[in-house]
Design a protein around this motif. Structure first.
Motif, PDB file in Angstrom:
ATOM      1  N   UNK A  40       0.841  -1.206   0.000  1.00  0.00           N
ATOM      2  CA  UNK A  40       0.000   0.000   0.000  1.00  0.00           C
ATOM      3  C   UNK A  40       0.872   1.249   0.000  1.00  0.00           C
ATOM      4  N   UNK A  41       1.908   1.232   0.816  1.00  0.00           N
ATOM      5  CA  UNK A  41       2.804   2.395   0.888  1.00  0.00           C
ATOM      6  C   UNK A  41       3.509   2.604  -0.458  1.00  0.00           C
ATOM      7  N   UNK A  42       3.946   1.495  -1.043  1.00  0.00           N
ATOM      8  CA  UNK A  42       4.633   1.584  -2.336  1.00  0.00           C
ATOM      9  C   UNK A  42       3.702   2.164  -3.408  1.00  0.00           C
ATOM     10  N   UNK A  43       2.435   1.728  -3.384  1.00  0.00           N
ATOM     11  CA  UNK A  43       1.475   2.201  -4.383  1.00  0.00           C
ATOM     12  C   UNK A  43       0.891   3.578  -4.027  1.00  0.00           C
ATOM     13  N   UNK A  44       1.101   4.017  -2.791  1.00  0.00           N
ATOM     14  CA  UNK A  44       0.559   5.313  -2.364  1.00  0.00           C
ATOM     15  C   UNK A  44      -0.942   5.283  -2.161  1.00  0.00           C
ATOM     16  N   UNK A  45      -1.459   4.157  -1.642  1.00  0.00           N
ATOM     17  CA  UNK A  45      -2.894   4.011  -1.371  1.00  0.00           C
ATOM     18  C   UNK A  45      -3.096   3.823   0.128  1.00  0.00           C
ATOM     19  N   UNK A  46      -4.104   4.482   0.664  1.00  0.00           N
ATOM     20  CA  UNK A  46      -4.485   4.232   2.048  1.00  0.00           C
ATOM     21  C   UNK A  46      -5.418   3.035   2.113  1.00  0.00           C
ATOM     22  N   UNK A  47      -5.609   2.497   3.326  1.00  0.00           N
ATOM     23  CA  UNK A  47      -6.582   1.410   3.457  1.00  0.00           C
ATOM     24  C   UNK A  47      -7.168   1.361   4.853  1.00  0.00           C
ATOM     25  N   UNK A  48      -8.290   0.650   4.935  1.00  0.00           N
ATOM     26  CA  UNK A  48      -9.002   0.440   6.191  1.00  0.00           C
ATOM     27  C   UNK A  48      -9.184  -1.073   6.318  1.00  0.00           C
ATOM     28  N   UNK A  49      -8.805  -1.633   7.458  1.00  0.00           N
ATOM     29  CA  UNK A  49      -8.764  -3.096   7.602  1.00  0.00           C
ATOM     30  C   UNK A  49      -9.371  -3.516   8.934  1.00  0.00           C
ATOM     31  N   UNK A  50     -10.262  -4.487   8.893  1.00  0.00           N
ATOM     32  CA  UNK A  50     -10.852  -5.030  10.112  1.00  0.00           C
ATOM     33  C   UNK A  50     -10.154  -6.314  10.527  1.00  0.00           C
ATOM     34  N   UNK A  51      -9.957  -6.483  11.843  1.00  0.00           N
ATOM     35  CA  UNK A  51      -9.308  -7.701  12.354  1.00  0.00           C
ATOM     36  C   UNK A  51      -9.650  -7.890  13.825  1.00  0.00           C
ATOM     37  N   UNK A  52      -9.429  -9.089  14.324  1.00  0.00           N
ATOM     38  CA  UNK A  52      -9.609  -9.375  15.753  1.00  0.00           C
ATOM     39  C   UNK A  52      -8.319  -9.006  16.465  1.00  0.00           C
ATOM     40  N   UNK A  53      -8.466  -8.219  17.543  1.00  0.00           N
ATOM     41  CA  UNK A  53      -7.292  -7.698  18.260  1.00  0.00           C
ATOM     42  C   UNK A  53      -7.220  -8.307  19.663  1.00  0.00           C
ATOM     43  N   UNK A  54      -6.046  -8.818  20.022  1.00  0.00           N
ATOM     44  CA  UNK A  54      -5.781  -9.286  21.393  1.00  0.00           C
ATOM     45  C   UNK A  54      -4.704  -8.384  21.972  1.00  0.00           C
ATOM     46  N   UNK A  55      -5.059  -7.620  23.012  1.00  0.00           N
ATOM     47  CA  UNK A  55      -4.117  -6.634  23.551  1.00  0.00           C
ATOM     48  C   UNK A  55      -3.141  -7.299  24.529  1.00  0.00           C
ATOM     49  N   UNK A  56      -2.050  -6.610  24.872  1.00  0.00           N
ATOM     50  CA  UNK A  56      -1.104  -7.160  25.855  1.00  0.00           C
ATOM     51  C   UNK A  56      -1.774  -7.417  27.206  1.00  0.00           C
ATOM     52  N   UNK A  57      -2.872  -6.681  27.495  1.00  0.00           N
ATOM     53  CA  UNK A  57      -3.605  -6.888  28.763  1.00  0.00           C
ATOM     54  C   UNK A  57      -4.594  -8.043  28.671  1.00  0.00           C
ATOM     55  N   UNK A  58      -4.673  -8.675  27.495  1.00  0.00           N
ATOM     56  CA  UNK A  58      -5.570  -9.820  27.325  1.00  0.00           C
ATOM     57  C   UNK A  58      -6.990  -9.447  26.926  1.00  0.00           C
ATOM     58  N   UNK A  59      -7.201  -8.171  26.540  1.00  0.00           N
ATOM     59  CA  UNK A  59      -8.548  -7.788  26.084  1.00  0.00           C
ATOM     60  C   UNK A  59      -8.699  -8.149  24.611  1.00  0.00           C
TER      61      UNK A  59
END
Ligand code: CDT
Length: 307
Positions: A85-104
């Protein structure tokens, strides 16, 4: 001078349980390259875009599902998407499951600018489905087991020379999501979704899934004078059919682009951010016409109260 952003809504077809992150990232990069060829400034991917929709299964020990969550972003596996994306100069929006260092555990979406900077992180506020195993269901929708609802609310960020907000899937059904961003002058709302067509609590709604999807995003756009980009993970995933019909909606409430398939598909629209003012400076001039003094119930109570 108009402020036009060329936006690609990058719908994904199904991701099966045995598909690897590397395979999925390769699909995302393929869509990113198509978007570059189509002149896009920004590509929007769906909710939980890196894995199958795992809340359809219940496990007794949640840590058995840790492999579905990201502990860093970018990670070695997702870095090629960021790099391309950086090479092409395009922004993006991405959804994912997040596990934080606190376990949330959060259902998360990030916004990345054309220069590769992570501008914003949004964590899903309205978590649908159920907390406990419901063995009588044909499939689970245990998002309330797998994700903590975020208390961070709905922010609006300056990016792509516009005022950009995010929401995730079920958030789009709640008018408050749009209005909280509308009150911050939002011009563009990005929303990924996974919507099973079969709604187990009331199957009479199955046939209406496409109608309701359009209804909420079109009315949210119009009533707040904002662009809305809704992007699905669609098709039959592990035997469960999910809605496609990704769309880009103008501040007028009109659909300007819509997916035709339930597969990986890019739809593109040139979105003029100044169009928003046709609505926010006329019919929906909030400062002139809103009556917050008579809306106090909206934040004072959660459910219906009968006298
Ligand atoms: N992913 C997500 O939020 N899906 C919900 C399904 C609701 S039924 C439990 C949606 O609103 O589309």
């Amino acid at each position: 001078m108009t402020r036009t952003i060329t936006i690609g809504a990058a719908q994904l077809g199904p991701i099966q349980k045995n598909h690897t992150r590397q395979q999925v990232v390769a699909r995302l990069i393929n869509l990113l390259r198509q978007a570059h060829s189509a002149g896009c400034d920004l590509v929007v991917f769906p909710e939980l875009a890196l894995t199958t929709f795992f809340p359809r299964w219940f496990v007794e020990n949640i840590s058995e599902t840790d492999h579905y969550y990201e502990t860093e972003m970018p990670s070695p596996i997702t870095a090629p998407l960021f790099d391309e994306a950086k090479k092409l100069g395009i922004g993006f929006c991405l959804g994912y499951a997040e596990l934080t260092p606190q376990g949330e555990r959060f259902n998360t979406q990030i916004l990345v600018e054309k220069d590769g900077t992570v501008v914003a992180k949004y964590r899903k506020v309205h978590i649908p489905g159920h907390e406990e195993h419901e063995p009588d269901r044909a499939f689970q929708h245990a998002e309330r087991y797998y994700f903590t609802p975020s208390n961070e609310g709905f922010g609006v960020w300056k990016a792509f020379d516009a005022r950009v907000g995010m929401m995730i899937c079920n958030d789009r059904r709640w008018p408050e999501s749009y209005r909280v961003m509308g009150l911050q002058g939002v011009e563009l709302i990005l929303c990924g979704y996974n919507t099973p067509i079969h709604y187990i609590p009331d199957p009479s709604q199955d046939i209406l899934q496409g109608f309701h999807n359009a209804l909420v995003m079109q009315s949210g756009a119009y009533q707040n004078g904002t662009w809305v980009v809704g992007v699905a993970k669609a098709g039959v995933e592990e035997g469960i059919d999910s809605l496609g019909q990704s769309m880009i909606v103008a501040p007028s409430g009109q659909i300007v682009a819509q997916a035709l398939t339930s597969d990986d598909e890019l739809l593109v629209a040139r979105c003029d951010m100044d169009w928003c003012q046709k609505y926010t400076k006329t019919l929906f001039d909030f400062d002139r016409y809103r009556r917050p003094e008579v809306y106090t119930r909206i934040t004072a109570q959660r459910g219906v109260e009968l006298d």
